[in-house]
Design an enzyme around this catalytic site. Sequence first.
Site, PDB file in Angstrom:
ATOM      1  N   THR A 642       0.815  -1.211   0.039  1.00 39.03           N
ATOM      2  CA  THR A 642       0.013  -0.093   0.116  1.00 39.03           C
ATOM      3  C   THR A 642       0.942   1.067   0.068  1.00 39.03           C
ATOM      4  O   THR A 642       0.520   2.146  -0.249  1.00 39.03           O
ATOM      5  CB  THR A 642      -0.981   0.110   1.149  1.00 39.03           C
ATOM      6  OG1 THR A 642      -0.006  -0.271   2.449  1.00 39.03           O
ATOM      7  CG2 THR A 642      -2.115  -1.056   1.205  1.00 39.03           C
ATOM      8  N   LYS A 646       0.537   5.176  -1.593  1.00 36.62           N
ATOM      9  CA  LYS A 646       0.718   6.652  -0.981  1.00 36.62           C
ATOM     10  C   LYS A 646       1.626   7.097  -1.714  1.00 36.62           C
ATOM     11  O   LYS A 646       1.361   8.327  -1.849  1.00 36.62           O
ATOM     12  CB  LYS A 646       0.961   6.210   0.482  1.00 36.62           C
ATOM     13  CG  LYS A 646      -0.059   5.427   1.106  1.00 36.62           C
ATOM     14  CD  LYS A 646       0.626   4.874   2.678  1.00 36.62           C
ATOM     15  CE  LYS A 646      -0.433   3.742   3.113  1.00 36.62           C
ATOM     16  NZ  LYS A 646      -0.049   2.977   4.061  1.00 36.62           N
TER      17      LYS A 646
END
Length: 798
Positions: A642, A646
């Site tokens: 993830t 970002k």
Amino acid sequence: MFSNKEKFKEVFLNRLEMLCGKSFAESTSRDHYQTLGSMIREYVSNDWITTNERYMATKGKQVYYLSIEYLLGKLLRQNLLNLGIEEIIQDGLEDLGIDLSELEELEPDAGLGNGGLGRLAACFLDSLASLNLPGHGHGIRYKHGLFEQKIVDGYQVELPEQWLRSGNVWEVRKADLAVSIPFWGKVEAREENGRLVFHHLHAETVTAVPYDMPVVGFHSDTVNTLRLWSAEPAQFPIFKDILNYKRRTEAISEFLYPDDTHDEGKILRLKQQYFLVSASVQSILRSYRKQHGSLLHLHEHICIHINDTHPVLVIPELMRILIDDEGLDWDQAWHITKNTIAYTNHTTLSEALEKWPVYIFQPLLPRIYMIVEEINERFCHDLWEETPGDWDRIASLAIIADHFVKMAHLAIVGSFSVNGVARLHTEILKEREMKPFFLLYPEKFNNKTNGIAHRRWLLKANPKLSELITDKIGPSWTSRPHELIDLLKYENDNSVLQQLKNIKQENKQKLADFIYQQMGVPVDTSAIFDIQVKRLHAYKRQLLNVLHIMYLYNQIKDDPNFQMVPRVFIFGAKASPGYYYAKKIIKLINAVADKVNHDPRVGDRLKVIFLENYRVSLAEKIFPAADISEQISTSSKEASGTGNMKFMINGALTLGTLDGANVEIHELVGDDNIFIFGLTAEEVLHYYRKGGYDSIEYYHHDQRIRQVVDQLVNGFFDGVHNEFEPIFDSLLEENDQYFVLKDFASYVDSHRKVGEAFTDVQRWQKMSLNNIAHAGYFSSDRTIKEYARDIWGIQPLW
């Protein structure tokens, strides 16, 4: 209370005096933080109560998300953003001579998680509330969390994380809702009223006390709940050695991931897992009974989602309650249980699939083990009926085999849904790691590609970029992140591209100032900020990154004509306390940094920074400043990632393998807006199946590789003797199982392409804009909508 800044100031000053017992003139910044936090919690309490009342009244389906980790970060500014009152508060505090940013710095990062697993859980809670969906979290209230990382002489040193030293202003203790959890003891079966009843005798009982935290939706009336359980001694313990009992009990919620190198640590980890699920199930069922009475239709109104295998004991625990406490027969209980539980898998690493020795599991959880054993017996019987005599198949699928309880097997058998977290990851599960189970239960397997809370990682972490986006496409992207795609109409607008560059430069300067303040190392903000921040693990290949840095250093030293675009390589990572190899990598990174950063011949062309104690609040400084996002795991090993999302939403360009969600990033942005290198997942899996890779060949035939690998052991690092032999051996003696040397040449070539692209300022800004525009897909809002629709069956209640 927050209708305007004058009203806010009046209430704030009155509350400060009442709460702290001192005048404003005598008060401290800590007093101001505590006062403001208590005001915000009180402000959301009406919506919190109303939300729960609506859930109770409407009797719609709800989801409970169970996770061993919640990496929340700081909540002060996020709550102000979500409530839409940040500006009023900031202006009011400024009138009083108080800097909101300074108050925010006083708030500790909640010590409830470690990496992507915990941050994903936090992002999911944010999206559930922001989408007005009935979903709550359950976890453990760790006193010290993981650990605070210090770097001393290049080595990782672990210190207790003291995030609760000054209390937690966001939580509400609910002692009246405490429940009891039994460990050890023995189980006795008695016939009562014509049925066999099981009694857990002589158990060591622990009290689980809930602490509730509000989860505030973005510009929404919804306030969901994160319930964290704290382990406390029972009120009337039956033990003579009270002090030892107290220590054993409190240890359950003291540290995240205690070292399980020895049996004592294994027992504590398993205790934590059962503590979490037993407390949570008892709490969930208590609320459910108030609403619906009988548990016969539990699965129609409740979904319990387990985030990885840590909470998988929820399956036998729910069975225990349905059979032992509710008097249901096995088939009834099993039907309810397997239609209530959904499971997310987070790994393709077979060695990471959790399993527990029977000799630990059985005595610690005697009744639970009996139920798991029965589940296994019935499951294996069904397999035998399907393929009589196929012992190999039964052994490979069994829940209990070779004296171990296999938690992933239990999770699949006892749930109605099994999902991976990126398309590639799910396909690998179906085709390799869990293929026998996929063939058995094809209807259970599905994919839900991960997402991030875009409001935290863009709106909060990068306000200048958020302002630019809002100025160009309007504010609705904050609730409809797919609208970021509208930025593409500005990809040839020189003014917008220049503003994008200026914002990035400002964020790089902020990070450079932070680095200098923390480490005393000046860095050139015109250089490429090349960043790899994530958990330290061999498959994530921080080693490949650092070997390339050593190569660049060698080039600078050996070739007076060598030209390169200046680079600042930034790392952040914690290694698990018992992970010896990962700690060696940290030492290597710091040894390289020490050599590079103090060599006057290198100057500003190359700098290496290891930022200690990587955490959410530090990540919020890092992501907006990144030019390059290092996502270089061995293909097929990273479930999703993830961090890649970002970085992407903040305009960094991905340098990565076709692994995890990188594959989907690549599909969205296209070849021209990403730097892809290395083996594909198919190629890696082929090597694992068929062999044919010999790392020594690459060592002998590539002088660049030979030089950097030799430098690990030839005295290149001053004052370091035999320190990096384990790394050297992993690459050559152990045949480099993560293909670091195989991918080295491709990685070097991709870095060359990065340098070429960076010098073309217009092209780079277009690439950056393209990544931001396509990042809306990776919002956790999209992910949660998919979970709600395809797995949980929940609807917004207003």
